[in-house]
Write a protein that holds these residues in place. Structure first.
Motif, PDB file in Angstrom:
ATOM      1  N   LEU A   1       0.814  -1.216   0.000  1.00  0.00           N
ATOM      2  CA  LEU A   1       0.000   0.000   0.000  1.00  0.00           C
ATOM      3  C   LEU A   1       0.848   1.268   0.000  1.00  0.00           C
ATOM      4  O   LEU A   1       0.334   2.367   0.247  1.00  0.00           O
ATOM      5  CB  LEU A   1      -0.939  -0.006   1.214  1.00  0.00           C
ATOM      6  N   GLU A   2       2.122   1.129  -0.276  1.00  0.00           N
ATOM      7  CA  GLU A   2       3.032   2.285  -0.244  1.00  0.00           C
ATOM      8  C   GLU A   2       3.144   2.975  -1.600  1.00  0.00           C
ATOM      9  O   GLU A   2       3.748   4.035  -1.718  1.00  0.00           O
ATOM     10  CB  GLU A   2       4.409   1.850   0.243  1.00  0.00           C
ATOM     11  N   GLU A   3       2.569   2.362  -2.638  1.00  0.00           N
ATOM     12  CA  GLU A   3       2.677   2.937  -3.977  1.00  0.00           C
ATOM     13  C   GLU A   3       1.640   4.036  -4.197  1.00  0.00           C
ATOM     14  O   GLU A   3       0.710   4.215  -3.395  1.00  0.00           O
ATOM     15  CB  GLU A   3       2.538   1.827  -5.032  1.00  0.00           C
ATOM     16  N   ASP A   4       1.806   4.747  -5.286  1.00  0.00           N
ATOM     17  CA  ASP A   4       0.874   5.820  -5.640  1.00  0.00           C
ATOM     18  C   ASP A   4      -0.057   5.318  -6.741  1.00  0.00           C
ATOM     19  O   ASP A   4       0.223   5.443  -7.930  1.00  0.00           O
ATOM     20  CB  ASP A   4       1.654   7.052  -6.119  1.00  0.00           C
ATOM     21  N   ILE A   5      -1.158   4.721  -6.333  1.00  0.00           N
ATOM     22  CA  ILE A   5      -2.119   4.155  -7.282  1.00  0.00           C
ATOM     23  C   ILE A   5      -3.453   4.854  -7.085  1.00  0.00           C
ATOM     24  O   ILE A   5      -4.004   4.880  -5.985  1.00  0.00           O
ATOM     25  CB  ILE A   5      -2.284   2.634  -7.067  1.00  0.00           C
TER      26      ILE A   5
ATOM     27  N   LEU B   1      -7.858   1.431   1.417  1.00  0.00           N
ATOM     28  CA  LEU B   1      -7.032   0.513   2.208  1.00  0.00           C
ATOM     29  C   LEU B   1      -5.797   1.220   2.753  1.00  0.00           C
ATOM     30  O   LEU B   1      -5.384   1.001   3.899  1.00  0.00           O
ATOM     31  CB  LEU B   1      -6.607  -0.689   1.352  1.00  0.00           C
ATOM     32  N   LYS B   2      -5.224   2.076   1.918  1.00  0.00           N
ATOM     33  CA  LYS B   2      -4.018   2.802   2.314  1.00  0.00           C
ATOM     34  C   LYS B   2      -4.298   3.709   3.517  1.00  0.00           C
ATOM     35  O   LYS B   2      -3.522   3.748   4.485  1.00  0.00           O
ATOM     36  CB  LYS B   2      -3.505   3.623   1.131  1.00  0.00           C
TER      37      LYS B   2
ATOM     38  N   LYS C   1      -1.702   3.361  15.243  1.00  0.00           N
ATOM     39  CA  LYS C   1      -2.317   2.842  16.470  1.00  0.00           C
ATOM     40  C   LYS C   1      -1.511   1.719  17.107  1.00  0.00           C
ATOM     41  O   LYS C   1      -1.336   1.685  18.342  1.00  0.00           O
ATOM     42  CB  LYS C   1      -3.738   2.337  16.152  1.00  0.00           C
ATOM     43  N   TYR C   2      -0.987   0.805  16.280  1.00  0.00           N
ATOM     44  CA  TYR C   2      -0.284  -0.374  16.817  1.00  0.00           C
ATOM     45  C   TYR C   2       1.229  -0.320  16.630  1.00  0.00           C
ATOM     46  O   TYR C   2       1.913  -1.303  16.910  1.00  0.00           O
ATOM     47  CB  TYR C   2      -0.830  -1.645  16.154  1.00  0.00           C
ATOM     48  N   GLN C   3       1.730   0.843  16.166  1.00  0.00           N
ATOM     49  CA  GLN C   3       3.177   1.007  15.959  1.00  0.00           C
ATOM     50  C   GLN C   3       3.740  -0.095  15.068  1.00  0.00           C
ATOM     51  O   GLN C   3       4.711  -0.785  15.397  1.00  0.00           O
ATOM     52  CB  GLN C   3       3.904   1.020  17.312  1.00  0.00           C
ATOM     53  N   LEU C   4       3.119  -0.265  13.915  1.00  0.00           N
ATOM     54  CA  LEU C   4       3.484  -1.335  12.991  1.00  0.00           C
ATOM     55  C   LEU C   4       4.655  -0.923  12.098  1.00  0.00           C
ATOM     56  O   LEU C   4       4.823   0.255  11.778  1.00  0.00           O
ATOM     57  CB  LEU C   4       2.292  -1.718  12.117  1.00  0.00           C
ATOM     58  N   LYS C   5       5.429  -1.908  11.687  1.00  0.00           N
ATOM     59  CA  LYS C   5       6.509  -1.692  10.731  1.00  0.00           C
ATOM     60  C   LYS C   5       6.331  -2.683   9.588  1.00  0.00           C
ATOM     61  O   LYS C   5       6.360  -3.898   9.789  1.00  0.00           O
ATOM     62  CB  LYS C   5       7.874  -1.896  11.398  1.00  0.00           C
ATOM     63  N   SER C   6       6.150  -2.156   8.397  1.00  0.00           N
ATOM     64  CA  SER C   6       5.827  -3.023   7.255  1.00  0.00           C
ATOM     65  C   SER C   6       7.071  -3.580   6.583  1.00  0.00           C
ATOM     66  O   SER C   6       8.180  -3.065   6.754  1.00  0.00           O
ATOM     67  CB  SER C   6       5.002  -2.245   6.222  1.00  0.00           C
ATOM     68  N   LEU C   7       6.851  -4.639   5.776  1.00  0.00           N
ATOM     69  CA  LEU C   7       7.904  -5.203   4.948  1.00  0.00           C
ATOM     70  C   LEU C   7       7.983  -4.404   3.646  1.00  0.00           C
ATOM     71  O   LEU C   7       7.206  -3.485   3.426  1.00  0.00           O
ATOM     72  CB  LEU C   7       7.592  -6.668   4.626  1.00  0.00           C
TER      73      LEU C   7
END
Length: 427
Positions: free
Chosen positions: A229-233, A241-242, A251-257
């Motif tokens: 979801l990091e792209e510009d679409i 979704l983004k 909220k959950y301090q997430l770190k994505s791949l």
């Protein structure tokens, strides 16, 4: 000659025991060969022998050559002080005990049938063979092969249990969390399995437990964590979704791949990571207590019904966020569900019921035997050797045979190798 062969010969007393003598012409009678020692120290413990009619109880050390005793520096290791017999293939050097008397030595080459040693050398010779016994395996008795396959299958299950138990320990015995991680790994298949597994472990399962009631939020969680979801679409579904993921991330301090960790190249569209994520979302959303449902299933059709879930309408017309496709259900196929049963459901069932003291091996065998045989290069090669498979039980057993016996030349620990070694000329 190899030392493991000498261990095998000694353990099973596959040598002439009539009027055998030590290298110093002392009469030798083997009463008990002793127990194999898997730890440091002598190879066999608590053997019982008669040397010149005197009974001795102690340990046995085995080497290819007598001189290996000094090569391994046993003379300075007190663990070897209780050795009463040195078993070697070739006696090339006298070994002395602390009292300066020669250590009684049995030179096996004088007492082992030449056919047995020749069979062994031919069996384990590292020539250009797919498996050591490829010319003879089709001659093995079907009853022996059937029994050995059952042993191989449960060895494979035990090996798979190691990961299950590790994940249970990490998650404080949360079987639902472990199920999700294993499902994710297997949804990724061979190509993306490890990165799918990494994704499943990149956030605490409690977050999924809170979001699985809402398909949209759950979708944003998985696709967001995967870095998709990091792209510009400029796509309404994508942008929604983004935005949702940005909220979850904060909220959950997430770190994505990173998205580039997932492979699309040379993959069939049905196996694209995007489609597998959509299917996994549908499964986890439809069945919030999936683990308990799976544990209750016994018949194959019950599993198929459970995995028959509908993915989001967007993915019925897309393979990626950007490109549209002809509308299709993109449901999980029976062959894919079979893989999930083999690699996720059955190992979990095995560990779960084993932990409660109630593993019903017949139930597991009945289920795996209902599944169609797997198709891969290993199974195809066995088929060429006239070892055909009628179901997944047999293919799983053959994979275990190939990977953990044939590849490692563990012929002496294999029922097939034993049979061929003792009863056939291996040419």
């Amino acid at each position: 000659m190899k030392e493991d062969f000498l261990h095998y010969v000694w353990l099973h007393m596959l040598f002439s025991t009539h009027k055998i003598t030590t290298t110093n012409s002392e009469s030798l009678n083997v009463i008990k060969v002793g127990m194999p020692n898997t730890n440091s120290g002598p190879d066999f413990l608590n053997a019982q022998l008669q040397i010149n009619a005197q009974t001795w109880v102690g340990n046995v050390e085995i080497h290819v050559k007598s001189s290996d005793w000094y090569l391994h520096q046993h003379e300075s290791d007190e663990n070897y002080d209780a050795v009463i017999l040195h078993v070697v293939w070739e006696h090339d050097s006298e070994v002395f005990m602390k009292n300066n008397k020669p250590l009684p030595t049995l030179e096996l080459c004088n007492y082992v049938d030449k056919n047995l040693s020749d069979n062994f050398l031919n069996l384990v010779s590292k020539s250009l063979k797919w498996i050591p016994c490829q010319k003879q395996i089709s001659t093995v008795d079907s009853f022996l092969l059937k029994n050995w396959m059952e042993r191989l299958y449960f060895e494979r299950l035990e090996a798979k249990s190691i990961l299950v138990n590790q994940l249970l320990e990490e998650s404080n015995n949360d079987y639902e969390a472990v199920l999700f991680k294993l499902l994710a790994k297997n949804f990724g298949l061979k190509v993306n399995g490890e990165v799918f597994f990494k994704l499943a472990r990149s956030f605490d399962y409690s977050i999924l437990r809170k979001t699985c009631f809402d398909e949209y939020i759950l979708t944003s969680l998985l696709f967001g964590q995967a870095g998709f979801l990091e792209e510009d679409i400029q796509n309404k579904y994508f942008l929604g979704l983004k935005n949702e993921y940005e909220y979850l991330k904060h909220k959950y301090q997430l770190k994505s791949l990173k998205k580039n960790q997932f492979q699309f190249f040379r993959m069939r569209p049905a196996n694209f990571p995007t489609i597998r994520f959509a299917q996994l979302v549908a499964l986890m959303h439809t069945h919030q207590n999936l683990f308990s449902k799976l544990m209750k299933c016994k018949k194959l059709n019950e599993f198929y019904d459970l995995f028959l879930v509908e993915i989001n309408n967007f993915w019925k017309e897309h393979y990626t966020f950007e490109t549209t496709s002809k509308k299709s259900s993109k449901r999980l196929t029976k062959s894919f569900i079979d893989l999930l049963i083999i690699n996720t459901v059955i190992p979990l069932k095995f560990v779960f019921f084993k932990g409660r003291g109630g593993v019903n091996e017949d139930d597991i065998l009945n289920l795996i035997k209902e599944l169609k045989p797997e198709k891969n290069s290993v199974i195809s090669k066995f088929s060429e050797l006239k070892i055909t498979s009628e179901n997944a039980f047999e293919t799983q057993s053959l994979l275990e045979l190939k990977n953990n016996y044939c590849e490692k030349y563990r012929c002496l620990e294999c029922a097939i190798g034993n049979d061929l070694l003792r009863n056939n000329d291996i040419l």
